[in-house]
Design an enzyme around this catalytic site. Sequence first.
Site, PDB file in Angstrom:
ATOM      1  N   LYS A 149      41.816  41.098  40.203  1.00 25.26           N
ATOM      2  CA  LYS A 149      41.182  40.474  41.378  1.00 25.26           C
ATOM      3  C   LYS A 149      40.151  41.437  41.929  1.00 25.26           C
ATOM      4  CE  LYS A 149      41.929  36.634  43.786  1.00 25.26           C
ATOM      5  NZ  LYS A 149      42.630  35.415  43.313  1.00 25.26           N
TER       6      LYS A 149
ATOM      7  N   GLY B 130      43.921  24.085  55.301  1.00 24.59           N
ATOM      8  CA  GLY B 130      42.840  24.806  54.632  1.00 24.59           C
ATOM      9  C   GLY B 130      41.958  23.806  53.913  1.00 24.59           C
TER      10      GLY B 130
ATOM     11  N   GLY C 109      38.858  24.491  52.111  1.00 18.20           N
ATOM     12  CA  GLY C 109      37.834  25.077  51.227  1.00 18.20           C
ATOM     13  C   GLY C 109      37.821  24.280  49.943  1.00 18.20           C
ATOM     14  N   ASN C 110      37.412  24.895  48.841  1.00 16.35           N
ATOM     15  CA  ASN C 110      37.315  24.151  47.582  1.00 16.35           C
ATOM     16  C   ASN C 110      38.647  23.510  47.190  1.00 16.35           C
ATOM     17  OD1 ASN C 110      36.144  23.239  45.039  1.00 16.35           O
ATOM     18  ND2 ASN C 110      37.349  24.849  44.114  1.00 16.35           N
ATOM     19  N   ALA C 111      39.734  24.305  47.194  1.00 20.64           N
ATOM     20  CA  ALA C 111      41.021  23.759  46.733  1.00 20.64           C
ATOM     21  C   ALA C 111      41.485  22.615  47.634  1.00 20.64           C
ATOM     22  CB  ALA C 111      42.069  24.869  46.679  1.00 20.64           C
ATOM     23  N   GLY C 112      41.399  22.796  48.949  1.00 22.21           N
ATOM     24  CA  GLY C 112      41.859  21.767  49.888  1.00 22.21           C
ATOM     25  C   GLY C 112      41.044  20.480  49.762  1.00 22.21           C
TER      26      GLY C 112
HETATM   27  N1  GLU Z   1      40.534  32.491  42.189  1.00 22.85           N
HETATM   28  C1  GLU Z   1      41.298  31.561  41.426  1.00 22.85           C
HETATM   29  C2  GLU Z   1      42.779  31.897  41.504  1.00 22.85           C
HETATM   30  O1  GLU Z   1      43.213  32.559  42.398  1.00 22.85           O
HETATM   31  C3  GLU Z   1      40.799  31.420  40.006  1.00 22.85           C
HETATM   32  C4  GLU Z   1      40.838  32.631  39.168  1.00 22.85           C
HETATM   33  C5  GLU Z   1      40.160  32.480  37.819  1.00 22.85           C
HETATM   34  O2  GLU Z   1      39.759  31.404  37.443  1.00 22.85           O
HETATM   35  O3  GLU Z   1      40.055  33.525  37.157  1.00 22.85           O
HETATM   36  O4  GLU Z   1      43.576  31.436  40.732  1.00 22.85           O
END
Ligand code: GLU
Length: 415
Positions: free
Chosen positions: A105, A216, A218-221
């Site tokens: 990360k 939330g 954002g994209n996921a929500g």
């Molecule tokens: N940021 C996303 C996660 O937390 C995607 C990570 C990725 O595709 O490498 O799963």
Amino acid sequence: MSSYNSFEVEQQQVLEAAKILNLDKATCELLLWPQREFKFTMPVKMDNGEVKMFHGYRIQYNYARGPAKGGIRFHPDETVDTIRALAGWMTWKTAVLDLPLGGGKGGVVCDPRNMSDRELENISRAYVRAVAQYIGVDKDVPAPDVYTNPQTMAWMMDEYETILNVHQPGVMTDKPMQIGGTEGRRDATARGGVICVREACKVLGVDPHGTFAIQGFGNAGQRAALVHQELLGGGKLIAVCDSRGGIHNPDGLNPKDLVMHKLKTGSVVGFPGSNPIARDSVLELDVQVLYPAALENSINQNNVSAIKARVICELANGPTTPDADIILHKKGLHVIPDILASAGGVTVSYFEMVQDKYSFFWNEKVVHTRLDEKISKAYHTVQEAIKEKKVHPRLAAMVVGVARVAEACKLRGWV
Ligand code: GLU
């Protein structure tokens, strides 16, 4: 921000899984810490002509199963410990999905909400200049996370290719489709979560067409709001919140219109036909499915007793604290833990890496089918571990992930 240290939470989860697996001391110690950490200071030119210093991180938690993989987050509250925790969770996430990847990360301490596109581009490029030697298609592959997106990846990929004088789009995933991105990546995190909800409804014998709420947006929500109804063929979205506030309508909110409103105004607040409610109360509504899709530690000892959702599908990373986890389990609520529920994104990222390697691209249907296979299989593997080890779902998922990573470390002769 909460008083929980996410890295300590993640380490505690590793320890619990290691205990169940009877891991030896050296393996346990190896899995408790990131293998590599990079910290850098980046001078960035701002629009007003000033040069400002930004702090960035890239952490490769474990790469025994493959290249480190995970997003880059731009957020003012970022610390080395949040990135360590998130890198760890990526390691367990890719392992639970049985992807040939490790976990990593990155992050930059900054607030993109107060920055221009040009400033964001300068930061993105400065970030890659700092880490170019340490990332790569076979080493470590970033993607977006909170407050970063395909445009960020496009700038980063371009900077990387320029520095190395190569064409290697697979160095970043969730890129725009025109430059090596894949079909189906933008809603993949949400889709993976909804697939888990579908399987959970089968296991629990509940009707998938009940009410749902999203914390939330954002994209996921946003994508969860759309994909939930599409994939399950119904369901009523009754409450949503984002960092500015919450909204509620017991008769249902129209997901498409709500996403348009969010994109236009920057928030869900003020959506026509909705009543304002306190942000945190979205978590406490009596709904069939709750999607925590914001930041870490949202479900904690202060609100856990009020949570009623039958199924909790964690699209965020680390939304539940360990003490709250035990209470959710005792209450008999069905938690689909983050390292499983939010794994759709990285799964399609892996598909993107494969397609980039071969320069040959799949259609959306193929991506959706392969994602469904991977996520459904992982969901049921975790269900089996719950029964076999008699543990709560997060611990079961950790046991599956930690066992696979430990095995890879042993086979390599590291421990
Ligand atoms: N940021 C996303 C996660 O937390 C995607 C990570 C990725 O595709 O490498 O799963």
